[in-house]
Enzyme design. Structure first.
Site, short mmCIF file in Angstrom:
data_model
loop_
_atom_site.label_atom_id
_atom_site.label_comp_id
_atom_site.label_asym_id
_atom_site.label_seq_id
_atom_site.Cartn_x
_atom_site.Cartn_y
_atom_site.Cartn_z
N CYS A 1 107.87 -5.09 145.87
CA CYS A 1 107.81 -3.48 145.00
C CYS A 1 106.24 -3.50 143.99
CB CYS A 1 109.08 -2.78 144.09
SG CYS A 1 110.32 -3.40 143.53
N ASP B 1 113.09 -8.79 144.95
CA ASP B 1 112.51 -7.49 143.35
C ASP B 1 113.30 -8.79 142.61
OD1 ASP B 1 111.59 -5.76 141.51
OD2 ASP B 1 113.97 -4.72 141.72
N ARG C 1 110.11 8.23 133.88
CA ARG C 1 110.92 6.98 134.48
C ARG C 1 111.65 6.26 132.86
NH1 ARG C 1 107.66 1.39 135.99
NH2 ARG C 1 107.73 2.62 137.24
N HIS D 1 115.52 3.61 142.74
CA HIS D 1 113.71 3.76 142.68
C HIS D 1 113.77 4.86 143.88
CE1 HIS D 1 109.70 3.36 141.22
NE2 HIS D 1 110.36 1.98 141.46
N ARG E 1 102.96 4.58 147.86
CA ARG E 1 103.58 4.72 147.01
C ARG E 1 102.15 6.29 146.57
NH1 ARG E 1 105.97 2.81 142.93
NH2 ARG E 1 106.29 4.31 141.46
N GLN F 1 109.77 4.33 144.88
CA GLN F 1 109.61 3.25 145.62
C GLN F 1 110.00 3.23 147.12
OE1 GLN F 1 108.01 0.46 144.23
NE2 GLN F 1 107.87 0.29 146.43
N1 NVA Z 1 114.19 -3.72 139.14
C1 NVA Z 1 112.46 -3.76 138.87
C2 NVA Z 1 111.34 -2.44 139.85
C3 NVA Z 1 110.27 -2.36 138.74
C4 NVA Z 1 109.71 -1.97 140.06
C5 NVA Z 1 112.90 -2.96 137.76
O1 NVA Z 1 113.39 -2.56 136.80
O2 NVA Z 1 112.19 -3.91 136.88
N1 CP Z 2 106.77 -0.90 141.43
C1 CP Z 2 106.55 -0.31 140.39
O1 CP Z 2 107.28 0.95 140.52
O2 CP Z 2 105.60 -0.35 139.98
P1 CP Z 2 105.23 -0.53 138.20
O3 CP Z 2 106.86 -0.44 137.74
O4 CP Z 2 103.98 -0.59 138.11
O5 CP Z 2 105.41 0.94 138.00
#
Ligand code: NVA
Ligand code: CP
Length: 300
Positions: A259, A219, A102, A129, A287, A132
């Site tokens: 998500c 989101d 990540r 993502h 997930r 997800q």
């Molecule tokens: N768009 C959000 C998704 C988190 C799972 C982010 O990148 O923070």
């Molecule tokens: N939805 C998601 O990816 O959650 P986290 O940021 O908690 O991993």
């Protein structure tokens, strides 16, 4: 399929194969049927951003598959002090059987795959993502029975979630309608992909996008790394909210996904969120199953 870097790389058949395996692994877990497909294998999990779901579901999923997960915070790795990803990839490939990462830039994930010699899984970048969205597709099929004739509507930022949803939902045959403010549309690469589909619509009107939708998804307005823009974004996204007004134009049996983490009364009202908590938390659970399927496909 050698890696999971972005939804754009997957064929429709590969997506459906992953979802079918995810359903099977979910069934086996619920019925106490062991499935140690990754016995003796190790997964490195590199995190350059925070996580609740991704970390815990990958870690638990790897354990359930008989393998061993290593949590690697970038605060502790030399990558956090500037060691090139090209070198990290070549070193970690000699110890591990797979890497989940990540991070911010998509290029970093693509470089890991290019320089390493083991499967790489994208656990979220600024661009996409995919893990997800595989869970989201699994949840949609679970609640609706199939993707046939369904319309997915995304409301909000043209961000990583929007990008992967557009590609994933179009690839499995759904109609897709996206409502974003003009300055926050998805990137050209995604819009170019979607332009080949006549069941794709991009608008700045949430009501137009939500009309007759079977699935509504949103989101956060400010993603990880954009905390400094939060106030500016609150103004830009006012009105891009899943609320009763939008639900009234969607199909009466429309489902809602998020998500998570969610910001109540920003991108979604508390009322709509709680009314659809059943789908949203099944989505979070999925997930685990979808990622186990990805790991089995790539690492078994
Ligand atoms: N768009 C959000 C998704 C988190 C799972 C982010 O990148 O923070
Ligand atoms: N939805 C998601 O990816 O959650 P986290 O940021 O908690 O991993």
């Amino acid at each position: 399929m050698k890696h999971l870097l972005k939804m754009l790389d997957l064929t429709s058949e590969e997506i459906i194969d992953i979802l079918n395996l995810a359903d099977q692994l979910k069934y086996e877990l619920k019925h106490g049927i062991p499935h140690p497909h990754l016995k003796g294998k190790t997964l490195g999990m590199i995190f350059q951003k925070a996580s609740t779901r991704t970390r815990v579901s990958f870690e638990t999923g790897m354990y359930q598959l008989g393998g061993y997960p290593l949590f690697l915070s970038s605060n502790d790795l030399q990558i956090g002090r500037g060691e090139p990803v090209q070198d990290t990839a070549r070193v970690l490939s000699r110890y591990l059987d797979g890497i989940m990462i990540r991070t911010f830039e998509q290029k970093e994930v693509e470089d890991l795959a290019e320089y390493g010699s083991i499967p790489i899984i994208n656990g979220l970048t600024d661009f996409c993502h995919p893990c997800q969205v595989l869970a989201d597709l699994m949840t949609i099929r679970e609640f609706k029975g199939s993707f046939d004739g369904l319309k997915m509507c995304f409301i909000g930022d043209g961000n990583n979630m929007a990008n992967s949803l557009i590609v994933g939902c179009l690839k499995v045959g759904m109609a897709v309608s996206v409502a974003c403010p003009d300055d926050y549309q998805p990137p050209k690469e995604i819009l170019d992909f979607a332009a080949a589909y006549d069941n794709f619509e991009l608008t700045n009107s949430p009501v137009q996008a939500a009309k007759d939708a079977d699935v509504l998804i949103t989101d956060v307005w400010a993603s990880m790394g954009q905390e400094g823009e939060a106030e500016k974004r609150k103004k830009a996204f006012a009105g891009y909210q899943i609320n009763d007004e939008l639900m009234a134009v969607a199909k009466p049996d429309a489902m809602v996904l998020h998500c998570l983490p969610a910001h109540r009364e920003e991108e979604i009202t508390e009322k709509v969120f709680e009314a659809h908590a059943k789908e949203i938390f099944e989505e979070a659970e999925n997930r685990l199953h979808a990622q186990k399927a990805v790991m089995v496909k790539l690492m078994a």
